[in-house]
Design a protein around this motif. Structure first.
Motif, PDB file in Angstrom:
ATOM      1  N   ARG A  73       0.863  -1.057   0.094  1.00 23.12           N
ATOM      2  CA  ARG A  73      -0.029   0.156   0.060  1.00 23.12           C
ATOM      3  C   ARG A  73       0.771   1.331  -0.231  1.00 23.12           C
ATOM      4  O   ARG A  73       1.986   1.160   0.742  1.00 23.12           O
ATOM      5  CB  ARG A  73      -0.210   0.000   1.580  1.00 23.12           C
ATOM      6  N   ALA A  74       0.217   1.965  -0.770  1.00 22.83           N
ATOM      7  CA  ALA A  74       0.747   3.568  -0.740  1.00 22.83           C
ATOM      8  C   ALA A  74       0.507   4.229  -0.155  1.00 22.83           C
ATOM      9  O   ALA A  74      -1.237   4.933  -0.288  1.00 22.83           O
ATOM     10  CB  ALA A  74       0.956   4.193  -1.716  1.00 22.83           C
ATOM     11  N   SER A  75       1.225   4.900   1.285  1.00 20.33           N
ATOM     12  CA  SER A  75      -0.051   5.838   2.483  1.00 20.33           C
ATOM     13  C   SER A  75       1.553   6.715   2.775  1.00 20.33           C
ATOM     14  O   SER A  75       2.299   6.223   3.114  1.00 20.33           O
ATOM     15  CB  SER A  75      -0.091   4.855   3.630  1.00 20.33           C
ATOM     16  N   THR A  76       1.366   7.956   2.977  1.00 19.93           N
ATOM     17  CA  THR A  76       1.666   8.587   3.628  1.00 19.93           C
ATOM     18  C   THR A  76       1.805   7.762   4.896  1.00 19.93           C
ATOM     19  O   THR A  76       3.366   8.458   5.582  1.00 19.93           O
ATOM     20  CB  THR A  76       1.242   9.829   4.136  1.00 19.93           C
ATOM     21  N   ALA A  77       1.168   7.445   6.366  1.00 17.47           N
ATOM     22  CA  ALA A  77       1.688   6.971   7.030  1.00 17.47           C
ATOM     23  C   ALA A  77       1.372   5.089   7.498  1.00 17.47           C
ATOM     24  O   ALA A  77       0.777   4.857   6.561  1.00 17.47           O
ATOM     25  CB  ALA A  77      -0.054   7.230   7.819  1.00 17.47           C
ATOM     26  N   GLU A  78       2.152   4.999   7.990  1.00 17.20           N
ATOM     27  CA  GLU A  78       2.246   3.709   7.960  1.00 17.20           C
ATOM     28  C   GLU A  78       0.534   2.961   8.264  1.00 17.20           C
ATOM     29  O   GLU A  78      -0.265   3.718   8.963  1.00 17.20           O
ATOM     30  CB  GLU A  78       3.224   3.244   9.309  1.00 17.20           C
ATOM     31  N   PRO A  79       0.250   1.972   7.274  1.00 19.03           N
ATOM     32  CA  PRO A  79      -0.537   1.482   7.743  1.00 19.03           C
ATOM     33  C   PRO A  79      -0.932   0.363   8.270  1.00 19.03           C
ATOM     34  O   PRO A  79      -0.032  -0.257   8.836  1.00 19.03           O
ATOM     35  CB  PRO A  79      -1.095   0.996   6.274  1.00 19.03           C
TER      36      PRO A  79
ATOM     37  N   ALA B 233      -7.858  -4.161   5.336  1.00 19.61           N
ATOM     38  CA  ALA B 233      -7.830  -4.399   4.420  1.00 19.61           C
ATOM     39  C   ALA B 233      -7.632  -3.681   2.496  1.00 19.61           C
ATOM     40  O   ALA B 233      -7.569  -4.711   1.388  1.00 19.61           O
ATOM     41  CB  ALA B 233      -9.427  -4.551   4.043  1.00 19.61           C
ATOM     42  N   ALA B 234      -7.176  -2.080   2.881  1.00 22.59           N
ATOM     43  CA  ALA B 234      -7.812  -1.607   1.093  1.00 22.59           C
ATOM     44  C   ALA B 234      -5.880  -1.830   0.866  1.00 22.59           C
ATOM     45  O   ALA B 234      -5.184  -1.000   1.579  1.00 22.59           O
ATOM     46  CB  ALA B 234      -8.048  -0.208   1.620  1.00 22.59           C
ATOM     47  N   ALA B 235      -5.528  -2.907   0.206  1.00 21.57           N
ATOM     48  CA  ALA B 235      -4.183  -2.935   0.600  1.00 21.57           C
ATOM     49  C   ALA B 235      -3.676  -3.835  -0.939  1.00 21.57           C
ATOM     50  O   ALA B 235      -4.689  -4.558  -1.650  1.00 21.57           O
ATOM     51  CB  ALA B 235      -3.190  -3.253   1.210  1.00 21.57           C
ATOM     52  N   PHE B 236      -2.975  -3.880  -1.353  1.00 23.12           N
ATOM     53  CA  PHE B 236      -2.741  -4.895  -2.928  1.00 23.12           C
ATOM     54  C   PHE B 236      -1.988  -6.386  -2.172  1.00 23.12           C
ATOM     55  O   PHE B 236      -1.432  -6.230  -1.091  1.00 23.12           O
ATOM     56  CB  PHE B 236      -1.937  -3.966  -4.011  1.00 23.12           C
ATOM     57  N   ARG B 237      -2.524  -7.071  -3.083  1.00 21.85           N
ATOM     58  CA  ARG B 237      -2.380  -8.714  -2.151  1.00 21.85           C
ATOM     59  C   ARG B 237      -1.541  -9.726  -3.193  1.00 21.85           C
ATOM     60  O   ARG B 237      -2.212  -9.358  -4.596  1.00 21.85           O
ATOM     61  CB  ARG B 237      -3.870  -9.056  -1.659  1.00 21.85           C
ATOM     62  N   HIS B 238      -0.410  -9.902  -3.292  1.00 26.74           N
ATOM     63  CA  HIS B 238       0.471 -11.004  -3.443  1.00 26.74           C
ATOM     64  C   HIS B 238       0.797 -11.813  -3.473  1.00 26.74           C
ATOM     65  O   HIS B 238       2.349 -11.423  -2.501  1.00 26.74           O
ATOM     66  CB  HIS B 238       2.184  -9.711  -3.576  1.00 26.74           C
ATOM     67  N   PRO B 239      -0.189 -12.746  -3.949  1.00 23.91           N
ATOM     68  CA  PRO B 239       0.335 -14.186  -3.347  1.00 23.91           C
ATOM     69  C   PRO B 239       1.526 -14.926  -3.692  1.00 23.91           C
ATOM     70  O   PRO B 239       2.673 -14.424  -4.226  1.00 23.91           O
ATOM     71  CB  PRO B 239      -0.782 -14.825  -3.890  1.00 23.91           C
ATOM     72  N   PRO B 240       1.717 -16.261  -3.476  1.00 20.45           N
ATOM     73  CA  PRO B 240       3.151 -16.632  -3.410  1.00 20.45           C
ATOM     74  C   PRO B 240       3.335 -16.842  -4.766  1.00 20.45           C
ATOM     75  O   PRO B 240       2.567 -16.645  -6.020  1.00 20.45           O
ATOM     76  CB  PRO B 240       3.377 -17.742  -2.527  1.00 20.45           C
ATOM     77  N   GLY B 241       4.646 -16.350  -5.401  1.00 17.79           N
ATOM     78  CA  GLY B 241       4.831 -16.176  -7.113  1.00 17.79           C
ATOM     79  C   GLY B 241       4.585 -15.119  -7.789  1.00 17.79           C
ATOM     80  O   GLY B 241       5.194 -14.993  -8.716  1.00 17.79           O
ATOM     81  N   ASP B 242       3.616 -14.170  -7.243  1.00 12.71           N
ATOM     82  CA  ASP B 242       2.920 -12.849  -7.925  1.00 12.71           C
ATOM     83  C   ASP B 242       3.994 -12.454  -8.651  1.00 12.71           C
ATOM     84  O   ASP B 242       5.143 -12.119  -7.036  1.00 12.71           O
ATOM     85  CB  ASP B 242       2.245 -11.669  -6.926  1.00 12.71           C
ATOM     86  N   ARG B 243       4.219 -11.350  -9.327  1.00 14.19           N
ATOM     87  CA  ARG B 243       5.056 -10.717 -10.127  1.00 14.19           C
ATOM     88  C   ARG B 243       4.307  -9.576  -9.797  1.00 14.19           C
ATOM     89  O   ARG B 243       3.425  -8.654 -10.612  1.00 14.19           O
ATOM     90  CB  ARG B 243       5.295 -10.416 -11.611  1.00 14.19           C
ATOM     91  N   TRP B 244       4.856  -7.974 -10.012  1.00 20.94           N
ATOM     92  CA  TRP B 244       3.892  -6.863  -9.877  1.00 20.94           C
ATOM     93  C   TRP B 244       4.934  -5.979 -10.080  1.00 20.94           C
ATOM     94  O   TRP B 244       6.256  -5.823  -9.345  1.00 20.94           O
ATOM     95  CB  TRP B 244       3.625  -6.368  -8.733  1.00 20.94           C
ATOM     96  N   GLU B 245       4.607  -4.660 -10.685  1.00 19.80           N
ATOM     97  CA  GLU B 245       5.560  -3.447 -11.550  1.00 19.80           C
ATOM     98  C   GLU B 245       5.460  -2.810 -10.138  1.00 19.80           C
ATOM     99  O   GLU B 245       4.277  -2.691  -9.479  1.00 19.80           O
ATOM    100  CB  GLU B 245       4.789  -2.966 -12.590  1.00 19.80           C
ATOM    101  N   MET B 246       6.209  -2.166  -9.849  1.00 16.65           N
ATOM    102  CA  MET B 246       6.556  -0.964  -8.603  1.00 16.65           C
ATOM    103  C   MET B 246       6.763   0.482  -8.695  1.00 16.65           C
ATOM    104  O   MET B 246       7.890   0.205  -8.905  1.00 16.65           O
ATOM    105  CB  MET B 246       6.350  -1.730  -6.974  1.00 16.65           C
ATOM    106  N   THR B 247       6.474   0.731  -8.944  1.00 16.02           N
ATOM    107  CA  THR B 247       6.844   2.624  -8.428  1.00 16.02           C
ATOM    108  C   THR B 247       6.962   3.060  -7.038  1.00 16.02           C
ATOM    109  O   THR B 247       6.374   2.970  -5.685  1.00 16.02           O
ATOM    110  CB  THR B 247       6.087   4.091  -9.449  1.00 16.02           C
ATOM    111  N   VAL B 248       8.129   3.601  -6.985  1.00 15.23           N
ATOM    112  CA  VAL B 248       8.705   4.399  -5.066  1.00 15.23           C
ATOM    113  C   VAL B 248       8.590   5.975  -4.647  1.00 15.23           C
ATOM    114  O   VAL B 248       9.392   5.676  -5.667  1.00 15.23           O
ATOM    115  CB  VAL B 248       9.749   3.447  -3.953  1.00 15.23           C
ATOM    116  N   LEU B 249       7.913   6.228  -3.909  1.00 11.33           N
ATOM    117  CA  LEU B 249       7.381   8.399  -4.720  1.00 11.33           C
ATOM    118  C   LEU B 249       8.332   8.531  -3.813  1.00 11.33           C
ATOM    119  O   LEU B 249       7.611   7.755  -2.305  1.00 11.33           O
ATOM    120  CB  LEU B 249       6.116   7.990  -4.688  1.00 11.33           C
ATOM    121  N   ALA B 250       9.022   9.551  -3.918  1.00  8.11           N
ATOM    122  CA  ALA B 250       9.606  10.197  -2.528  1.00  8.11           C
ATOM    123  C   ALA B 250       7.874  10.947  -1.503  1.00  8.11           C
ATOM    124  O   ALA B 250       8.396  11.126  -0.585  1.00  8.11           O
ATOM    125  CB  ALA B 250      10.605  11.458  -2.912  1.00  8.11           C
ATOM    126  N   ASP B 251       6.730  11.378  -2.163  1.00 11.22           N
ATOM    127  CA  ASP B 251       6.352  12.380  -1.513  1.00 11.22           C
ATOM    128  C   ASP B 251       5.098  10.650  -0.663  1.00 11.22           C
ATOM    129  O   ASP B 251       4.339  11.219   0.619  1.00 11.22           O
ATOM    130  CB  ASP B 251       5.615  13.256  -2.033  1.00 11.22           C
TER     131      ASP B 251
END
Length: 90
Positions: A37-43, A48-66
């Motif tokens: 999850r991308a969030s300004t505060a630690e989630p 429940a509002a988060a992306f779920r990545h089961p075993p073996g899942d691949r995903w693209e991810m962008t990590v932002l500074a803000d």
């Protein structure tokens, strides 16, 4: 990854003003699910509002500074996430 949310940027020691990292990730663990999850505060790990990545899942991810990107597991599980490809400081 553990049940405590971890900021990806902090874990990689990245700092900057825009996109800190852009790439592909994979959950290589055989049984642990990873949540993202991308969030300004630690989630809340129970949220429940988060992306779920089961075993073996691949995903693209962008990590932002803000808005930090957080990864965690639930129920005391441990999972292994590999940042396969990526460019820091895009």
């Amino acid at each position: 990854m553990t049940a405590a949310p971890v900021s990806v940027a902090a874990a990689l020691g990245l700092a900057g003003t825009s996109i800190l990292w852009l790439g592909v990730c994979q959950n290589i663990d055989a049984s642990g699910t990873v949540y993202r999850r991308a969030s300004t505060a630690e989630p809340d790990p129970a949220a429940a509002a988060a992306f779920r990545h089961p075993p073996g899942d691949r995903w693209e991810m962008t990590v932002l500074a803000d808005v930090p990107t957080w990864l965690w597991t639930t129920g005391g599980e441990v999972a292994v996430v590999v940042l396969e490809d990526g460019v820091a400081g895009v």
